[in-house]
Enzyme design. Structure first.
Site, PDB file in Angstrom:
ATOM      1  N   ASP A  10      -5.887 -12.612   1.345  1.00  0.00           N
ATOM      2  CA  ASP A  10      -4.552 -13.233   1.235  1.00  0.00           C
ATOM      3  C   ASP A  10      -3.842 -13.158   2.590  1.00  0.00           C
ATOM      4  O   ASP A  10      -2.785 -12.545   2.694  1.00  0.00           O
ATOM      5  CB  ASP A  10      -3.728 -12.534   0.131  1.00  0.00           C
ATOM      6  CG  ASP A  10      -3.523 -11.041   0.374  1.00  0.00           C
ATOM      7  OD1 ASP A  10      -4.353 -10.428   1.077  1.00  0.00           O
ATOM      8  OD2 ASP A  10      -2.532 -10.473  -0.137  1.00  0.00           O
ATOM      9  N   HIS A 240      -5.157  -1.846   6.839  1.00  0.00           N
ATOM     10  CA  HIS A 240      -5.768  -1.642   5.515  1.00  0.00           C
ATOM     11  C   HIS A 240      -7.070  -2.431   5.338  1.00  0.00           C
ATOM     12  O   HIS A 240      -8.097  -1.879   4.973  1.00  0.00           O
ATOM     13  CB  HIS A 240      -4.806  -2.094   4.409  1.00  0.00           C
ATOM     14  CG  HIS A 240      -3.487  -1.399   4.422  1.00  0.00           C
ATOM     15  ND1 HIS A 240      -3.309  -0.130   3.948  1.00  0.00           N
ATOM     16  CD2 HIS A 240      -2.267  -1.811   4.853  1.00  0.00           C
ATOM     17  CE1 HIS A 240      -2.041   0.221   4.069  1.00  0.00           C
ATOM     18  NE2 HIS A 240      -1.392  -0.786   4.614  1.00  0.00           N
TER      19      HIS A 240
HETATM   20  O1  RIB Z   1      -1.632  -2.291   0.316  1.00  0.00           O
HETATM   21  C1  RIB Z   1      -2.274  -2.915   1.374  1.00  0.00           C
HETATM   22  C2  RIB Z   1      -2.766  -4.290   0.986  1.00  0.00           C
HETATM   23  O2  RIB Z   1      -1.641  -5.058   0.597  1.00  0.00           O
HETATM   24  C3  RIB Z   1      -3.448  -5.044   2.084  1.00  0.00           C
HETATM   25  O3  RIB Z   1      -4.474  -5.841   1.553  1.00  0.00           O
HETATM   26  C4  RIB Z   1      -2.348  -5.875   2.684  1.00  0.00           C
HETATM   27  O4  RIB Z   1      -2.845  -7.096   3.197  1.00  0.00           O
HETATM   28  C5  RIB Z   1      -1.334  -6.026   1.574  1.00  0.00           C
HETATM   29  O5  RIB Z   1      -1.387  -7.196   0.932  1.00  0.00           O
HETATM   30 CA    CA Z   2      -4.679  -8.220   2.108  1.00  0.00          CA
END
Ligand code: RIB
Ligand code: CA
Length: 313
Positions: A10, A240
């Site tokens: 996303d 992340h």
């Molecule tokens: O919590 C981190 C996640 O949420 C990652 O995938 C970041 O892109 C956000 O959407």
């Molecule tokens: Ca993400």
């Protein structure tokens, strides 16, 4: 070893960096990207995935997927974290390419069936596309090589609520299906991603190494970093989604524990991921009845950040 993957995403600032890694790393074969709402609406996610590949001069299939959660209403996109355009509100070049006519779920089904036992699914957004693919073809559980999910949190607490991580909170019903499907699955959640801090000096190396794509990564990072400064008081950000790829290529940098995962789908704990370690007896056994999965609970954060930077520098 080369890892053929489908990257479900996303994009999103940290997704963008992970896409750059998937495009650049010699041990990753990016078969396609599937998009979902989450950090942005799904058409913006598709636009960004196509654009990021174009900026790296790569032609990668992109299939659009979930526009909303399976059951609950969609929450507004977090424009204060990723920008309204998902990439820190920087000015973006225009896009040439277009998405596949197939849906994300169909793309996942076709791609895994074409190479049974070989393809890993790396999912770094809300999990509706994976849930839909399972609905289309339940035999995927035996044909996918592994499923790597960036999402959830066991000991760290949440980043949307005190207990829920964003990707799981955005669609807990889809997450419950995906995390308990019985396919080989590893969860790379906040327990490890919050131990990884990508600083401005790491980003300067990445910007220098990534040409036109590097300018977008660095420009969007500046926006994302302000959020981390305010919320967590750190000078840098948590990459992340890149951590999911770090686990794929360098699992030795992580400590994993095997056990049963459950997802709270309703109520105050909505979106919480619950982990019952394998062979640990509980008076109430219902949390230990889902198929076994692996969960990352420890990481060498400095080594992961260095791996990310070295891959892109
Ligand atoms: O919590 C981190 C996640 O949420 C990652 O995938 C970041 O892109 C956000 O959407
Ligand atoms: Ca993400």
């Amino acid at each position: 070893m080369t890892h053929p993957i489908i990257f479900d995403t996303d994009p999103g600032v940290d997704d963008a960096q992970a896409i750059a890694i998937a495009l650049a790393h010699p041990e990753i074969e990016l078969l396609g990207m599937t998009t979902t709402y989450g950090n942005v609406d799904v058409s913006t996610a598709t636009h960004n995935a196509l654009l990021l590949a174009e900026l790296a001069d790569k032609s990668i299939p992109v299939a659009q997927g979930a526009a909303a959660p399976l059951v609950k209403p969609r929450h507004p996109a977090p424009a204060h974290i990723h920008g309204a355009n998902g990439l820190g509100d920087i000015e973006l070049p225009s896009l040439q390419g277009q998405a596949e006519s197939r849906s994300a779920a169909q793309f996942i089904v076709d791609t895994i069936n074409a190479r049974p036992g070989e393809v890993s699914l790396v999912a770094v957004g809300p999990l509706g596309n994976l849930a839909a693919a399972l609905q289309l073809d339940p035999t995927l559980v035996d044909k996918v090589k592994q499923v790597v999910v960036m999402g959830g949190s066991i000991r760290e607490g949440g980043n949307v609520t005190p207990v829920a991580e964003a990707n799981i909170f955005n669609d807990p019903h889809a997450a419950a299906r995906v995390l308990t499907a019985g396919w080989p699955l590893v969860m790379v959640g906040l327990d490890v991603t919050h131990r990884c801090v990508l600083t401005p000096s790491h980003m300067a190396r990445i910007e220098a190494g990534q040409g036109k794509l590097g300018q977008v990564l660095a420009g969007s990072y500046a926006f994302y970093r302000a959020f981390y400064q305010e919320m967590l008081g750190i000078d840098g950000c948590c990459p992340h989604d890149s951590c999911a790829l770090a686990w794929l290529v360098k699992p030795e940098l992580f400590t994993t524990h095997r056990g049963h995962l459950n997802v709270a789908t309703e109520g105050e704990a909505e979106g919480q991921t619950i982990f019952a370690p394998e062979n640990r007896g509980y008076i109430e056994p219902r949390w230990s009845q889902t198929p076994l999965a692996d969960v990352c609970l420890g990481v060498d954060g400095d080594a992961v950040v260095e791996w990310i930077t070295a891959t892109l520098a």
